[in-house]
Write an enzyme that holds these catalytic residues in place. Structure first.
Site, PDB file in Angstrom:
ATOM      1  N   HIS A  76       0.813  -1.231   0.000  1.00  0.00           N
ATOM      2  CA  HIS A  76       0.000   0.000   0.000  1.00  0.00           C
ATOM      3  C   HIS A  76       0.837   1.267   0.000  1.00  0.00           C
ATOM      4  CE1 HIS A  76      -2.227  -3.281   2.053  1.00  0.00           C
ATOM      5  NE2 HIS A  76      -3.092  -2.960   1.118  1.00  0.00           N
ATOM      6  N   HIS A 126      -7.193   4.448   5.366  1.00  0.00           N
ATOM      7  CA  HIS A 126      -6.662   3.293   4.632  1.00  0.00           C
ATOM      8  C   HIS A 126      -5.147   3.475   4.489  1.00  0.00           C
ATOM      9  CE1 HIS A 126      -5.727   0.656   1.228  1.00  0.00           C
ATOM     10  NE2 HIS A 126      -6.796  -0.038   1.588  1.00  0.00           N
ATOM     11  N   GLU A 128      -3.064   2.930   2.175  1.00  0.00           N
ATOM     12  CA  GLU A 128      -2.611   3.597   0.948  1.00  0.00           C
ATOM     13  C   GLU A 128      -2.830   5.109   1.044  1.00  0.00           C
ATOM     14  OE1 GLU A 128      -4.155   2.088  -2.833  1.00  0.00           O
ATOM     15  OE2 GLU A 128      -3.932   4.105  -3.661  1.00  0.00           O
ATOM     16  N   THR A 165      -6.188   3.769  -5.422  1.00  0.00           N
ATOM     17  CA  THR A 165      -6.203   2.844  -6.566  1.00  0.00           C
ATOM     18  C   THR A 165      -7.350   1.834  -6.526  1.00  0.00           C
ATOM     19  OG1 THR A 165      -4.724   1.392  -5.354  1.00  0.00           O
ATOM     20  CG2 THR A 165      -3.707   2.941  -6.905  1.00  0.00           C
ATOM     21  N   SER A 223      -9.954  -5.091   3.320  1.00  0.00           N
ATOM     22  CA  SER A 223      -9.524  -4.996   1.922  1.00  0.00           C
ATOM     23  C   SER A 223     -10.471  -4.070   1.167  1.00  0.00           C
ATOM     24  CB  SER A 223      -9.524  -6.393   1.284  1.00  0.00           C
ATOM     25  OG  SER A 223      -9.522  -6.279  -0.117  1.00  0.00           O
ATOM     26  N   SER A 224      -9.958  -2.919   0.760  1.00  0.00           N
ATOM     27  CA  SER A 224     -10.806  -1.919   0.091  1.00  0.00           C
ATOM     28  C   SER A 224     -11.415  -2.480  -1.186  1.00  0.00           C
ATOM     29  CB  SER A 224      -9.963  -0.675  -0.217  1.00  0.00           C
ATOM     30  OG  SER A 224     -10.675   0.232  -1.003  1.00  0.00           O
ATOM     31  N   SER A 268      -6.364  -9.358  -3.036  1.00  0.00           N
ATOM     32  CA  SER A 268      -5.405  -9.927  -2.078  1.00  0.00           C
ATOM     33  C   SER A 268      -5.847 -11.294  -1.548  1.00  0.00           C
ATOM     34  CB  SER A 268      -5.195  -8.943  -0.920  1.00  0.00           C
ATOM     35  OG  SER A 268      -6.434  -8.456  -0.460  1.00  0.00           O
TER      36      SER A 268
END
Ligand code: SF4
Length: 316
Positions: A76, A126, A128, A165, A223-224, A268
């Site tokens: 990330h 998050h 990232e 992303t 997990s986005s 993932s």
């Protein structure tokens, strides 16, 4: 009774996740143990547990890593402040940041140098987003939805946007439209920064969802991109859609009056977990078919310092 399973394709591991997991595995064979990983290497508890069992030590912050040891940054990405902290602590850094996240960091850095206000579309907290905001903390404003756009004020003449992303394509498009309406001169990437893997998995789920009574997305709750797949399925006609870590997450009450189940997995989530879910339904007599909306052949190179050190290790 479930008669049919439709498997969305593409699903599961993306090139950034494959690279990040490879990096940890190679580092464990290349450097003296223990090898540390800052944050979850990817957002999947099964992946993290497997690497932990192989000897990786997962930490939240660099202060938990002794001086001189090897530390891997997660897929990330991290802020420049974390990189500097690692340098000051004399750590051997192996960077598993996905190249598509690095691309967003570079965009942010370019805009910041030219004194833009940078609107980052993403989810607060998050990993990232935390890393990207750290690239230009003075310049970046985070917006999560259209309400945030409405209340946003900027104090520079130049404005640009960048995105996390792993967002919903449709939601992001609407936020970008709202930004363009509010700041007609806003600059940004040609479309957005949503990566190929997120886009492809969302498109596959959208096509599948309308043909199903229930969609199951294999992935972890943090997990986005996996959460976005559940939302896409709900929006596109699935009567029910749930995120499950693995086959154990299936609840019998979800299956009442369900004939067709759609299955996908986040970027993932390991494929063996999907296979166990498919086997669960196959054992009940369901037929399985795959709905392929596109194919992928993306690969990313390993970090140069890891390749160098790996080649220097004598063959055993
Ligand atoms: Fe990279 Fe996209 Fe995978 Fe994230 S989901 S690791 S940005 S390819």
């Amino acid at each position: 009774m479930v008669e049919k399973v439709i498997l969305a394709a593409p699903r599961g591991f993306c090139a950034g996740v494959v690279r990040a997991i490879d990096i940890v595995n190679i580092a464990l064979q290349t450097y003296p143990k223990p090898v540390y990983v800052r944050k979850e290497i990817v957002h999947n508890q099964h992946v993290v547990q497997e690497l932990r069992e192989k000897g990786a030590i997962f930490v939240e912050e660099l202060e938990e890593v002794p001086s001189g040891k090897t530390v891997i940054f997660s897929a990330h990405g991290v802020s420049p402040a974390v990189r500097e902290d690692a340098r000051l602590r004399n750590l051997n850094v192996i960077d598993a940041t996905c190249p598509l996240v690095t691309k967003v960091h570079l965009e942010a850095g370019r805009y910041a140098k030219k004194d833009y206000t940078i609107v980052l579309i993403g989810h607060q907290g998050h990993d990232e987003v935390v890393g990207t905001m750290g690239v230009a903390p003075e310049n970046i404003r985070l917006v999560e939805d259209i309400d945030d756009v409405e209340s946003l004020t900027v104090d520079t003449p130049k404005v640009a946007y960048i995105t996390q992303t792993t967002l919903s394509l449709n939601d992001t498009r609407q936020i970008i439209e709202a930004l363009r309406a509010k700041f007609p001169h806003i600059e940004g990437p040609a479309a957005d920064d949503i990566c190929y893997a997120t886009q492809n998995r969302q498109m596959a789920v959208r096509q599948m969802a309308g043909q199903t009574d229930l969609v199951l997305v294999v992935g972890s709750t943090n997990s986005s991109n996996s959460n976005r797949l559940v939302e896409e399925a709900e929006k596109c006609g699935a009567k029910q859609a749930y995120l499950i870590d693995d086959v154990e997450g299936i609840r019998p009450e979800w299956l009442q009056e369900v004939r067709t189940v759609g299955i996908s997995s986040g970027a993932s989530a390991p494929e063996n977990l999907v296979k166990e879910v498919v086997q669960f339904f196959r054992a009940k007599g369901a037929k399985v078919e795959e709905l392929v909306t596109t194919t992928e052949n993306v690969q990313f190179n390993l970090p140069k310092n890891l390749v160098r050190d790996m080649q220097a290790v004598p063959a055993s």
